[in-house]
Design an enzyme around this catalytic site. Structure first.
Site, PDB file in Angstrom:
ATOM      1  CD  GLU A 159      -1.121  -6.123   5.198  1.00  0.00           C
ATOM      2  OE1 GLU A 159      -2.188  -5.393   5.913  1.00  0.00           O
ATOM      3  OE2 GLU A 159      -1.573  -6.516   4.313  1.00  0.00           O
ATOM      4  CG  HIS A 178      -3.649  -3.405   3.608  1.00  0.00           C
ATOM      5  ND1 HIS A 178      -2.767  -3.450   3.999  1.00  0.00           N
ATOM      6  CD2 HIS A 178      -4.272  -2.586   2.483  1.00  0.00           C
ATOM      7  CE1 HIS A 178      -2.414  -2.120   3.989  1.00  0.00           C
ATOM      8  NE2 HIS A 178      -3.915  -1.186   3.071  1.00  0.00           N
ATOM      9  CB  CYS A 225      -0.904   0.287   1.417  1.00  0.00           C
ATOM     10  SG  CYS A 225      -2.109   1.090   1.106  1.00  0.00           S
TER      11      CYS A 225
END
Length: 262
Positions: free
Chosen positions: A235, A233, A124
């Site tokens: 993660e 994202h 990001c």
């Protein structure tokens, strides 16, 4: 008294060290240097690396010393936007905070780290920092750009599982290394960003696009090591997402490869 016949030696395998710059945040009149645990979890549990958090509030003087101990660089997302003067624009999002210390530190870290051959992963804001570091610019308000979709989370008050849920599809550039690692041609991703890459920086090449053409992933082919920036994202609940697992495993392996050359 030690019995040499029964004594065992425990060997510790060195984990690759991944530099993770922090961001500035003010709470109750005190300033903190923070990093979300959600970003560290896949570095530890999937990439099998040792993250070392770096303060970005003290300038760039110590960057070379940090890089001396590193095997890779990881840049996270954040709630702050990059200072647009760094890419030649006026500030159009004054409702969003900035973190100029992070901007300057990370841009210098990217340039110096990639030159050394360190693997790089940016998520990001981290992807946007990579682009700005090499002369690219950003859409400050993707959602107000003609022809572009709204890439912000649909409801900022919704539970995190909804905010970070699948939002839109992206198409991977065929026959690229990322497409081969992930093993898919397109995929659904989450989307929680108001800004995005407009003009790619020098030497940066797209690896994936959203339905509206926005660049969702890119790398730097002039550097031989692993370099990747993604706008979504991965993660978030990474261990539950097979594609995120593949991505972080590839990053971890790149860090181990670099470590083995030291």
């Amino acid at each position: 008294m030690i019995n040499n016949n029964t004594e065992t030696t425990v060997q510790t395998t060195r984990k690759p060290i991944v530099l993770v710059p922090t961001g500035a945040k003010e709470y109750g009149g005190h300033w903190y240097q923070l990093m979300g645990k959600k970003y560290l979890d896949p570095l530890v549990h999937i990439a099998d690396c040792a993250p070392v958090m770096l303060p970005t509030a003290y300038g760039e003087d110590r960057i070379e010393q940090y890089l001396d101990m590193a095997d890779a660089i990881f840049l996270s997302g954040a709630s702050t936007n990059i200072d647009p003067t760094l890419y030649g624009q006026e500030w159009l999002t004054q409702d969003q905070a900035q973190d100029k210390g992070r901007d300057n530190f990370n841009i210098a870290l990217i340039r110096a780290g990639l030159k050394r051959g360190l693997p790089f992963l940016g998520i990001c804001r981290g992807f946007q920092e990579l682009n700005v570091a090499f002369g690219g610019d950003l859409y400050q308000k993707v959602h107000e750009t003609p022809g572009m979709q709204d890439h912000r989370e649909k409801d900022s008050e919704a539970p995190l599982t909804e905010q970070y849920g699948p939002n839109h599809s992206i198409k991977l550039v065929p026959d690229t290394w990322l497409q081969k690692i992930l093993g898919v041609n397109d995929m659904m991703v989450n989307s929680l960003h108001g800004q995005g890459v407009k003009t790619l920086g020098r030497g940066i090449v797209a690896l994936a696009h959203a339905e509206d053409g926005l660049v969702e992933a890119a790398y730097c082919p002039e550097f031989s090591q692993f370099t990747l920036g993604v706008q979504w994202h991965p993660e978030w609940l990474a261990t539950e997402n097979p594609l995120s697992v593949k991505l972080f495993k590839a990053f971890g392996q790149a860090a181990r490869d670099y470590s083995g050359q030291r």
